[in-house]
Design a protein around this motif. Structure first.
Motif, mmCIF file in Angstrom:
data_model
loop_
_atom_site.group_PDB
_atom_site.id
_atom_site.type_symbol
_atom_site.label_atom_id
_atom_site.label_comp_id
_atom_site.label_asym_id
_atom_site.label_seq_id
_atom_site.Cartn_x
_atom_site.Cartn_y
_atom_site.Cartn_z
ATOM 1 N N LYS A 190 0.834 -1.195 0.000
ATOM 2 C CA LYS A 190 0.000 0.000 0.000
ATOM 3 C C LYS A 190 0.873 1.251 0.000
ATOM 4 O O LYS A 190 1.885 1.324 0.711
ATOM 5 C CB LYS A 190 -0.904 0.019 1.241
ATOM 6 C CG LYS A 190 -2.251 -0.690 1.069
ATOM 7 C CD LYS A 190 -2.171 -2.094 0.568
ATOM 8 C CE LYS A 190 -3.540 -2.737 0.411
ATOM 9 N NZ LYS A 190 -3.420 -4.124 -0.059
ATOM 10 N N ILE B 82 -2.607 3.737 2.942
ATOM 11 C CA ILE B 82 -2.483 3.451 4.369
ATOM 12 C C ILE B 82 -3.313 4.436 5.179
ATOM 13 O O ILE B 82 -3.988 4.070 6.148
ATOM 14 C CB ILE B 82 -1.000 3.475 4.791
ATOM 15 C CG1 ILE B 82 -0.257 2.297 4.132
ATOM 16 C CG2 ILE B 82 -0.859 3.413 6.308
ATOM 17 C CD1 ILE B 82 1.246 2.364 4.264
ATOM 18 N N LEU C 246 -6.931 3.374 4.894
ATOM 19 C CA LEU C 246 -7.208 2.223 5.752
ATOM 20 C C LEU C 246 -7.305 2.650 7.214
ATOM 21 O O LEU C 246 -8.184 2.189 7.946
ATOM 22 C CB LEU C 246 -6.127 1.159 5.569
ATOM 23 C CG LEU C 246 -6.286 0.298 4.321
ATOM 24 C CD1 LEU C 246 -4.998 -0.457 4.012
ATOM 25 C CD2 LEU C 246 -7.441 -0.688 4.495
ATOM 26 N N GLN C 247 -6.412 3.544 7.634
ATOM 27 C CA GLN C 247 -6.482 4.011 9.016
ATOM 28 C C GLN C 247 -7.780 4.762 9.267
ATOM 29 O O GLN C 247 -8.389 4.635 10.345
ATOM 30 C CB GLN C 247 -5.286 4.899 9.333
ATOM 31 C CG GLN C 247 -5.155 5.246 10.816
ATOM 32 C CD GLN C 247 -4.890 4.007 11.653
ATOM 33 O OE1 GLN C 247 -3.846 3.366 11.523
ATOM 34 N NE2 GLN C 247 -5.835 3.658 12.522
ATOM 35 N N ASN D 294 4.785 -2.473 3.956
ATOM 36 C CA ASN D 294 3.566 -1.759 3.568
ATOM 37 C C ASN D 294 2.444 -2.687 3.125
ATOM 38 O O ASN D 294 1.444 -2.215 2.574
ATOM 39 C CB ASN D 294 3.846 -0.697 2.499
ATOM 40 C CG ASN D 294 4.729 0.412 3.026
ATOM 41 O OD1 ASN D 294 4.653 0.772 4.202
ATOM 42 N ND2 ASN D 294 5.594 0.951 2.186
ATOM 43 N N TYR D 295 2.591 -4.001 3.349
ATOM 44 C CA TYR D 295 1.437 -4.885 3.231
ATOM 45 C C TYR D 295 0.542 -4.619 4.445
ATOM 46 O O TYR D 295 1.019 -4.296 5.540
ATOM 47 C CB TYR D 295 1.842 -6.352 3.251
ATOM 48 C CG TYR D 295 2.484 -6.880 1.992
ATOM 49 C CD1 TYR D 295 3.123 -6.049 1.076
ATOM 50 C CD2 TYR D 295 2.471 -8.250 1.717
ATOM 51 C CE1 TYR D 295 3.705 -6.559 -0.074
ATOM 52 C CE2 TYR D 295 3.054 -8.770 0.572
ATOM 53 C CZ TYR D 295 3.674 -7.920 -0.319
ATOM 54 O OH TYR D 295 4.254 -8.423 -1.448
ATOM 55 N N VAL D 296 -0.759 -4.772 4.255
ATOM 56 C CA VAL D 296 -1.703 -4.706 5.369
ATOM 57 C C VAL D 296 -2.478 -6.013 5.384
ATOM 58 O O VAL D 296 -3.021 -6.439 4.349
ATOM 59 C CB VAL D 296 -2.662 -3.508 5.239
ATOM 60 C CG1 VAL D 296 -3.666 -3.506 6.395
ATOM 61 C CG2 VAL D 296 -1.881 -2.200 5.214
ATOM 62 N N THR E 104 -4.787 -8.977 8.090
ATOM 63 C CA THR E 104 -5.455 -9.239 9.355
ATOM 64 C C THR E 104 -4.749 -10.383 10.068
ATOM 65 O O THR E 104 -4.151 -11.258 9.441
ATOM 66 C CB THR E 104 -6.929 -9.615 9.156
ATOM 67 O OG1 THR E 104 -7.019 -10.892 8.505
ATOM 68 C CG2 THR E 104 -7.667 -8.573 8.325
ATOM 69 N N ASP F 122 -6.114 -5.408 12.369
ATOM 70 C CA ASP F 122 -5.566 -5.025 11.071
ATOM 71 C C ASP F 122 -4.142 -4.525 11.292
ATOM 72 O O ASP F 122 -3.915 -3.604 12.084
ATOM 73 C CB ASP F 122 -6.437 -3.954 10.427
ATOM 74 C CG ASP F 122 -7.886 -4.403 10.289
ATOM 75 O OD1 ASP F 122 -8.120 -5.625 10.269
ATOM 76 O OD2 ASP F 122 -8.775 -3.531 10.206
ATOM 77 N N LEU G 291 -0.261 -3.405 9.822
ATOM 78 C CA LEU G 291 0.609 -2.865 8.783
ATOM 79 C C LEU G 291 2.013 -3.418 8.978
ATOM 80 O O LEU G 291 2.564 -3.364 10.077
ATOM 81 C CB LEU G 291 0.632 -1.339 8.855
ATOM 82 C CG LEU G 291 1.664 -0.611 7.996
ATOM 83 C CD1 LEU G 291 1.368 -0.801 6.508
ATOM 84 C CD2 LEU G 291 1.707 0.874 8.362
ATOM 85 N N THR H 120 5.707 -2.945 8.678
ATOM 86 C CA THR H 120 6.664 -1.845 8.565
ATOM 87 C C THR H 120 8.087 -2.407 8.548
ATOM 88 O O THR H 120 8.301 -3.592 8.824
ATOM 89 C CB THR H 120 6.536 -0.862 9.740
ATOM 90 O OG1 THR H 120 7.081 -1.453 10.924
ATOM 91 C CG2 THR H 120 5.066 -0.507 9.984
ATOM 92 N N MET I 2 -2.880 -1.421 13.499
ATOM 93 C CA MET I 2 -3.608 -0.210 13.143
ATOM 94 C C MET I 2 -4.912 -0.071 13.924
ATOM 95 O O MET I 2 -5.437 1.035 14.067
ATOM 96 C CB MET I 2 -3.887 -0.190 11.637
ATOM 97 C CG MET I 2 -2.639 -0.260 10.774
ATOM 98 S SD MET I 2 -3.011 -0.345 8.992
ATOM 99 C CE MET I 2 -3.568 1.353 8.683
#
Length: 508
Positions: A231, A236, A239-240, A438-440, A442, A470, A472, A474, A481
């Motif tokens: 993402k 991002i 999504l947040q 930067n993948y998100v 669950t 969820d 993220l 990094t 998140m």
């Protein structure tokens, strides 16, 4: 939201055929009309055609215009010299003349930001490299025909002011063309030199027949999914935003959940939906609100039961924001306000499983390793409960997996524009690959003891617990998140008490 680990064989479902072009207006049941509509006398038609001034829209370019352009450039680079066609899809009939709320195809939206139905993106090669991008859309209702007041599907007196082609182009930063020009463009596409995202627009699928075994089209679908895995900062932030809205929804639900008397599961479902709709959002999927035994049904969306003091309440809910990015969060709370000793014991197993998965996540970690880490903790907990008929190692063996009787789904899935995002990615880049920065995704382990399961003690039957957050990825590891909602059992109890003490609030 629970799901099986990614299955690369899944393809987008077929959609309804495209609507035909408007027919000439001739009588009270012409294009866009229905059997119950009154006729239009000629004097009324004449009267309706006069006395209208025009309106203008204040167009502000989307802040994501550079992102859309960069994504199209990535597709262009992947398919140099080829024509690429990405449709959005059509409205689907719910019953007679009513339709389901339209939600654009995620790939088309990812590349353009277009919300309206019937849109088709065409990337035409400009030579050995590079493409010209054109978005084919249905323009606004003209005032030189009767469509604007007679056509309930497209007429602006029925559905409101729509963009002109110029307004759409200014907003999305892309060249636009009328949808009526699309058939001629498609007729000039060479099948062997065209890649089409299929399953969204029957008219496009028919006009551009699959070439060979369709491998080129499948490559387009997988490429689009894989481009969406990492993402960008704007995504991002979206999504947040969706996750923060989801936290507010959970808070609203907790504030109307009584500790001492039943309320319907649908009331809680509705309160969450009210928060989403009031904030200008919607829900990303049908909410799962399962009290007691209903919480053991993985996709309990009927929500026809009611809460009971002493039971656990499992709520799997997520807001989809205005830019179509969705959250996916699950919490299991004690209706009475406090976990019993047995409920707490099971909850702590699920919590430990989730935390182990979160702790492992960082760029380069294999997706399957996160899964196995979470599942091993669950299997160990089942052994401690006296339920596992074999050792933990035997249960974890790929030829056994008997622990899955009490936890059927995987540890989680990718998240983004779709609640189960990037579904067409190749196995080696998703379930068989590693997570990247930067993948998100669950993380959502759970244990479910069915009411009719005779292999568990009676006191465990009807307990279903899932904790879903969820996350993220990094460079430093995992960022939760959705940490606006507590996860630890003691913190969940304190949070529930605090929300109840605050009392119901009107969205504002």
């Amino acid at each position: 939201m629970t799901s099986q680990p990614h299955d690369p064989s899944v393809t987008p479902p077929p959609v309804d055929p495209p609507a035909s072009e408007p027919a000439p207006v001739t009588d009270g049941r012409a294009t866009g009309g229905q059997a119950h509509d009154p006729d239009y006398p000629e004097r009324l038609l004449t009267f309706m055609r006069t006395g209208w001034n025009d309106t203008t829209l204040a167009i502000t370019p989307s802040p994501a215009v550079p992102n859309y352009a960069a994504r199209r450039a990535a597709v262009s680079a992947a398919f140099a010299g080829l024509t690429v066609i990405v449709p959005s899809g059509h409205e689907k009939v719910r019953a007679n003349d009513t339709t389901y709320p339209f939600r654009p195809g995620s790939d088309l939206y990812y590349l353009t930001g277009e919300h309206d139905p019937e849109a088709v993106l065409v990337l035409q090669p400009t030579g050995t490299s590079g493409h010209d991008a054109t978005l084919y859309v249905r323009p606004r209702s003209p005032r030189d025909t009767d469509e604007f007041f007679r056509d309930r599907a497209y007429g602006e007196l029925w559905i409101g002011r729509r963009h002109t082609l110029e307004e759409k182009s200014a907003e999305l930063g892309i060249v636009t063309a009328p949808l009526s020009n699309l058939p001629d463009m498609l007729a000039n596409c060479a099948p062997g030199r065209t890649r089409t995202l299929r399953g969204f627009d029957a008219g496009v699928d028919t006009a551009i027949l699959p070439y060979g075994d369709g491998a080129g089209d499948r490559e387009l679908a997988s490429t689009l999914s894989e481009l969406r895995l990492p993402k960008d900062p704007w995504e991002i932030a979206q999504l947040q935003d969706a996750i923060d809205a989801t936290v507010r929804g959970f808070e609203d639900v907790a504030r109307v959940l009584p500790a001492d008397r039943p309320v319907s599961e649908r009331l809680l479902d509705g309160v969450f939906g009210l928060r989403a709709r009031h904030d200008g959002n919607t829900v990303g999927y049908a909410a799962i609100v399962g009290n007691g035994p209903h919480g053991t049904t993985l996709h309990w969306t009927r929500n026809t039961g009611e809460t009971h003091p002493g039971d656990l309440l499992l709520m799997d809910m997520g807001v989809e924001n205005r830019e179509l990015y969705t959250a996916d969060v699950t919490r299991t709370v004690p209706v009475s306000g406090s976990f019993t000793a047995l409920q707490r014991e099971v909850y702590d197993i699920v919590y430990a499983s989730q935390q182990a998965g979160v702790d492992l996540i960082k760029p380069g970690v294999e997706f399957k390793d996160i899964h196995e880490t979470c599942m091993r903790v669950l299997a160990g907990g089942l052994k401690d409960l006296g339920l596992l008929p074999v050792s933990v190692d035997e249960a974890m063996d790929s030829e056994s997996q008997v622990y899955r009787r009490w936890t059927l789904h995987g540890f989680g899935h990718m998240l983004g524009l779709d609640v189960h995002d990037c579904a067409n990615a190749r196995n080696e880049t998703y379930r068989g690959g590693a997570v990247g920065e930067n993948y998100v995704l669950t993380v959502e382990p759970g244990l479910y003891f069915q009411p009719e399961d005779e292999l568990v003690p009676a006191e465990l039957r009807g307990i279903g617990i899932r904790i879903e957050d969820d996350v993220l990825v990094t460079s430093a590891g995992a960022q939760v998140m959705s940490d606006g909602l507590p996860r630890h059992a003691v913190d969940v109890e304190a949070w529930l008490a605090a929300q109840r003490a605050a009392g119901p609030r009107l969205p504002g």
